[in-house]
Scaffold this motif. Structure first.
Motif, PDB file in Angstrom:
ATOM      1  N   ARG A  64       0.851  -1.071   0.041  1.00 51.64           N
ATOM      2  CA  ARG A  64      -0.150  -0.101   0.007  1.00 51.64           C
ATOM      3  C   ARG A  64       0.951   1.374   0.016  1.00 51.64           C
ATOM      4  NH1 ARG A  64      -3.621  -0.524   5.157  1.00 51.64           N
ATOM      5  NH2 ARG A  64      -3.901   1.589   4.573  1.00 51.64           N
ATOM      6  N   ILE A  65       1.994   1.251   0.961  1.00 50.52           N
ATOM      7  CA  ILE A  65       2.836   2.346   0.903  1.00 50.52           C
ATOM      8  C   ILE A  65       3.426   2.707  -0.436  1.00 50.52           C
ATOM      9  CG2 ILE A  65       4.946   3.456   1.954  1.00 50.52           C
ATOM     10  CD1 ILE A  65       4.275   2.182   4.381  1.00 50.52           C
ATOM     11  N   THR A  66       4.152   1.611  -0.893  1.00 53.40           N
ATOM     12  CA  THR A  66       4.704   1.795  -2.239  1.00 53.40           C
ATOM     13  C   THR A  66       3.859   2.217  -3.348  1.00 53.40           C
ATOM     14  OG1 THR A  66       4.569  -0.529  -2.661  1.00 53.40           O
ATOM     15  CG2 THR A  66       6.890   0.304  -1.810  1.00 53.40           C
ATOM     16  N   GLY A  67       2.414   1.621  -3.257  1.00 52.11           N
ATOM     17  CA  GLY A  67       1.525   2.228  -4.507  1.00 52.11           C
ATOM     18  C   GLY A  67       1.210   3.685  -4.272  1.00 52.11           C
ATOM     19  N   LEU A  68       0.729   3.859  -2.948  1.00 49.03           N
ATOM     20  CA  LEU A  68       0.478   5.352  -2.754  1.00 49.03           C
ATOM     21  C   LEU A  68       1.523   6.341  -3.316  1.00 49.03           C
ATOM     22  CD1 LEU A  68      -1.351   5.258   0.804  1.00 49.03           C
ATOM     23  CD2 LEU A  68      -2.544   5.738  -1.349  1.00 49.03           C
ATOM     24  N   LEU A  69       2.965   5.876  -2.871  1.00 43.58           N
ATOM     25  CA  LEU A  69       4.095   6.728  -3.293  1.00 43.58           C
ATOM     26  C   LEU A  69       4.166   6.906  -4.889  1.00 43.58           C
ATOM     27  CD1 LEU A  69       6.548   6.031  -0.697  1.00 43.58           C
ATOM     28  CD2 LEU A  69       5.556   8.157  -1.023  1.00 43.58           C
ATOM     29  N   ALA A  70       4.062   5.788  -5.345  1.00 39.65           N
ATOM     30  CA  ALA A  70       4.011   5.533  -6.937  1.00 39.65           C
ATOM     31  C   ALA A  70       3.151   6.360  -7.787  1.00 39.65           C
ATOM     32  CB  ALA A  70       3.968   4.063  -7.350  1.00 39.65           C
ATOM     33  N   GLY A  71       1.971   6.482  -7.133  1.00 44.76           N
ATOM     34  CA  GLY A  71       0.888   7.277  -7.669  1.00 44.76           C
ATOM     35  C   GLY A  71       1.075   8.629  -7.520  1.00 44.76           C
ATOM     36  N   TYR A  72       1.545   8.792  -6.337  1.00 45.55           N
ATOM     37  CA  TYR A  72       1.888  10.472  -5.917  1.00 45.55           C
ATOM     38  C   TYR A  72       3.114  10.679  -6.936  1.00 45.55           C
ATOM     39  CZ  TYR A  72       4.195  14.646  -3.807  1.00 45.55           C
ATOM     40  OH  TYR A  72       4.680  15.662  -3.559  1.00 45.55           O
ATOM     41  N   ALA A  73       3.969   9.889  -7.347  1.00 47.68           N
ATOM     42  CA  ALA A  73       5.297  10.167  -7.968  1.00 47.68           C
ATOM     43  C   ALA A  73       5.017  10.652  -9.309  1.00 47.68           C
ATOM     44  CB  ALA A  73       6.462   9.074  -7.739  1.00 47.68           C
ATOM     45  N   CYS A  74       3.963   9.720  -9.928  1.00 45.35           N
ATOM     46  CA  CYS A  74       3.637   9.939 -11.098  1.00 45.35           C
ATOM     47  C   CYS A  74       3.258  11.537 -11.562  1.00 45.35           C
ATOM     48  CB  CYS A  74       2.230   9.081 -11.600  1.00 45.35           C
ATOM     49  SG  CYS A  74       3.021   7.405 -11.973  1.00 45.35           S
ATOM     50  N   ALA A  75       2.245  12.058 -10.672  1.00 42.54           N
ATOM     51  CA  ALA A  75       1.789  13.444 -10.917  1.00 42.54           C
ATOM     52  C   ALA A  75       2.779  14.439 -10.669  1.00 42.54           C
ATOM     53  CB  ALA A  75       0.862  13.869  -9.775  1.00 42.54           C
ATOM     54  N   VAL A  76       4.051  14.105  -9.678  1.00 43.25           N
ATOM     55  CA  VAL A  76       5.069  14.811  -9.591  1.00 43.25           C
ATOM     56  C   VAL A  76       5.972  14.928 -10.838  1.00 43.25           C
ATOM     57  CG1 VAL A  76       7.277  15.184  -8.711  1.00 43.25           C
ATOM     58  CG2 VAL A  76       5.264  14.660  -7.008  1.00 43.25           C
ATOM     59  N   LEU A  77       6.117  13.810 -11.461  1.00 47.51           N
ATOM     60  CA  LEU A  77       7.136  13.433 -12.535  1.00 47.51           C
ATOM     61  C   LEU A  77       6.375  14.535 -13.797  1.00 47.51           C
ATOM     62  CD1 LEU A  77       7.837   9.706 -12.964  1.00 47.51           C
ATOM     63  CD2 LEU A  77       9.485  11.897 -12.273  1.00 47.51           C
ATOM     64  N   LEU A  78       4.812  14.093 -14.018  1.00 44.39           N
ATOM     65  CA  LEU A  78       4.309  15.046 -14.971  1.00 44.39           C
ATOM     66  C   LEU A  78       4.553  16.549 -14.767  1.00 44.39           C
ATOM     67  CD1 LEU A  78       1.258  12.934 -15.577  1.00 44.39           C
ATOM     68  CD2 LEU A  78       3.222  12.956 -16.962  1.00 44.39           C
ATOM     69  N   ALA A  79       4.411  16.864 -13.531  1.00 42.09           N
ATOM     70  CA  ALA A  79       4.411  18.514 -13.366  1.00 42.09           C
ATOM     71  C   ALA A  79       6.115  18.987 -13.630  1.00 42.09           C
ATOM     72  CB  ALA A  79       4.182  18.744 -11.878  1.00 42.09           C
ATOM     73  N   LEU A  80       6.891  17.945 -13.374  1.00 44.62           N
ATOM     74  CA  LEU A  80       8.244  18.469 -13.513  1.00 44.62           C
ATOM     75  C   LEU A  80       8.504  18.761 -15.038  1.00 44.62           C
ATOM     76  CD1 LEU A  80      10.167  16.357 -11.267  1.00 44.62           C
ATOM     77  CD2 LEU A  80       9.844  18.755 -10.725  1.00 44.62           C
ATOM     78  N   MET A  81       7.757  17.972 -16.075  1.00 43.28           N
ATOM     79  CA  MET A  81       8.078  18.140 -17.375  1.00 43.28           C
ATOM     80  C   MET A  81       6.840  18.935 -17.913  1.00 43.28           C
ATOM     81  SD  MET A  81      10.925  16.809 -18.475  1.00 43.28           S
ATOM     82  CE  MET A  81      11.415  18.214 -17.061  1.00 43.28           C
ATOM     83  N   ALA A  82       6.130  19.682 -17.323  1.00 44.40           N
ATOM     84  CA  ALA A  82       5.027  20.316 -17.788  1.00 44.40           C
ATOM     85  C   ALA A  82       5.425  21.640 -18.499  1.00 44.40           C
ATOM     86  CB  ALA A  82       3.853  20.465 -16.767  1.00 44.40           C
TER      87      ALA A  82
END
Length: 455
Positions: A64-82
């Motif tokens: 659960r922890i790694t899944g939550l962090l992976a989902g959050y990281a996806c949003a961060v990755l897209l924001a960094l390259m927006a």
């Protein structure tokens, strides 16, 4: 060999005195905000977990922890390259790209750990083997078939982003393969809300998760797609002329409308899409090689591949779409009264614009393989004379007259080197060697400024 020098009593004309630039707090706040968000994700898991019992409980909890962090990281990755200007102009495109690359490796690792831990934990709970449990999860849990497709797309992108694979493909191919990550995030999003213990039945958390991803999607849609389309229609850029500058190097002059609205600063770059056969489908980054003028822009490009080589054959009147400006390789990074501009090869392009516009005591050192490879030399000499600055040319051939890129050699060319800010642009190998030499010469790391296009 050091070829003729235009020198040099330092001179600051009207309006050219040194003024310490205001430093942006965004490069400090952005990482803090990212880590704060990760802390919030962990707090979400903690608040929804009453106890963890037995091996299965520990595995599922870790999943659960790694899944939550992976989902959050996806949003961060897209924001960094927006390509959000606030981030791009303060942090810099190359640093954002490095953060994105590091974050991408972390995200794939977290997603892989999440997948394996959840399957293993559920298999222990149901007393079955991992193969059977995988089949049950993928085929019978809501949205997990789509989530699996998204996960496989993430793995595929990671494989093609590996250094060994990256070297074997063109920038354009690599760039377009990365668009698969948008689809991967879209496919994986639903299974979090449908199956995640931290989301099911929790309307407040679901709303916050939707707001996070819809906000990032809005940034991507505007800055990656809508804004470039709007600017293309607004500025109506066209190729005005193409002039050779050195063997394999050409300057492309562009004309357009309302170009003062672009706000491009010396040292910045744009991503250029030339609407000509074989070129229209990709946008490559090239720096402005002269300060932007009313109705006029210029880039200078070295033939280093199919795209850059084709620019020499552009015809006047060719339509051009430009995205940007991008990058923080500008006067805003300056912290000291004295500045060294250190260029290698076609890396002279952003430094030529800075050489003309940076105030105060400026020294330019321009390295090339041969004297005939020194592009824009006549312009550099004229600028040096006009503003009474120093320009020094160093060539590698013939070998008996070359100057090594070492602390001792640089200190001989630039007295009081350690007191300078250094703006550095050149091929990757030259950049790495120059950073080492500058640090050995006593230049603090915070005063060495460089930006790479190796995204």
């Amino acid at each position: 060999m050091t070829t003729p020098i235009t020198a040099t009593a330092p001179h600051a004309g009207p309006g050219m005195g040194h003024r310490r630039p205001r430093r942006s707090v965004v490069p400090l706040l952005a990482p803090s905000a990212i880590w704060a968000g990760a802390g919030g994700v962990l707090a979400l898991w903690w608040s929804n977990t009453t106890s963890v019992v037995g091996p299965a409980g520990w595995l599922i909890g870790a999943g659960r922890i790694t899944g939550l962090l992976a989902g959050y990281a996806c949003a961060v990755l897209l924001a960094l390259m927006a390509r959000v200007p606030l981030l791009d102009h303060t942090i810099g495109s190359d640093r954002l790209a490095r953060w994105h690359a590091f974050g991408g490796r972390c995200t794939v690792s977290l997603a892989l750990a999440h997948t394996l831990l959840i399957i293993w934990g559920y298999a222990l709970t149901s007393h079955t083997n991992v193969v059977s449990q995988t089949s049950t999860l993928v085929l019978h849990y809501p949205d997990l078939l789509k989530g699996t497709a998204g996960f496989l797309l993430f793995l595929l992108t990671a494989v093609f982003s590996a250094r060994a694979a990256r070297r074997r493909m063109s920038y354009e191919t690599w760039h377009y393969l990365h668009f698969a990550t948008y689809l991967a995030v879209f496919l994986a999003f639903g299974h979090q809300l449908s199956n995640g213990a931290d989301f099911v039945g929790n309307r407040l958390v679901q709303t916050a998760w939707y707001a996070l991803f819809l906000g990032v999607a809005a940034l991507v849609a505007w800055y990656r797609f809508a804004a470039p389309l709007r600017r293309g229609l607004r500025h109506r850029l066209r190729v005005a002329a193409v002039h050779p500058e050195a063997p394999g190097v050409v300057s492309v002059h562009l004309s357009g409308e309302h170009l003062e609205e672009l706000g491009g600063e010396p040292g910045q770059f744009l991503r250029w899409r030339f609407l000509a056969p074989g070129l229209w489908w990709t946008a490559n980054p090239y720096s402005l090689s002269a300060p932007a003028g009313p109705g006029h822009l210029r880039i200078t490009v070295k033939s280093a591949g199919g795209h850059s080589a084709a620019l020499a054959r552009l015809r006047p009147g060719t339509r051009v779409w430009a995205e940007g400006p991008y990058g923080s390789f500008t006067a805003g990074r300056r912290t000291a009264p004295k500045v060294l501009l250190l260029a290698g090869g076609v890396g002279i392009t952003p430094l030529r614009a800075l050489f003309e516009t940076l105030p105060g005591h400026i020294t330019l050192v321009y390295r090339a393989r041969r004297a005939e490879d020194l592009a824009l030399r006549a312009e550099l000499d004229a600028i040096a004379v006009h503003r009474q600055a120093t320009v020094r040319y160093v060539v590698d051939e013939p070998a008996g007259y070359s100057s090594p890129l070492t602390a001792l050699a640089l200190s001989a060319l630039v007295p009081d080197l350690a007191a300078h800010d250094v703006f550095l642009c050149g091929p990757p190998g030259m950049t790495r060697a120059a950073i080492t030499a500058l640090r050995d010469a006593g230049v603090p790391a915070r005063r060495i400024h460089h930006e790479s296009f190796a995204f």
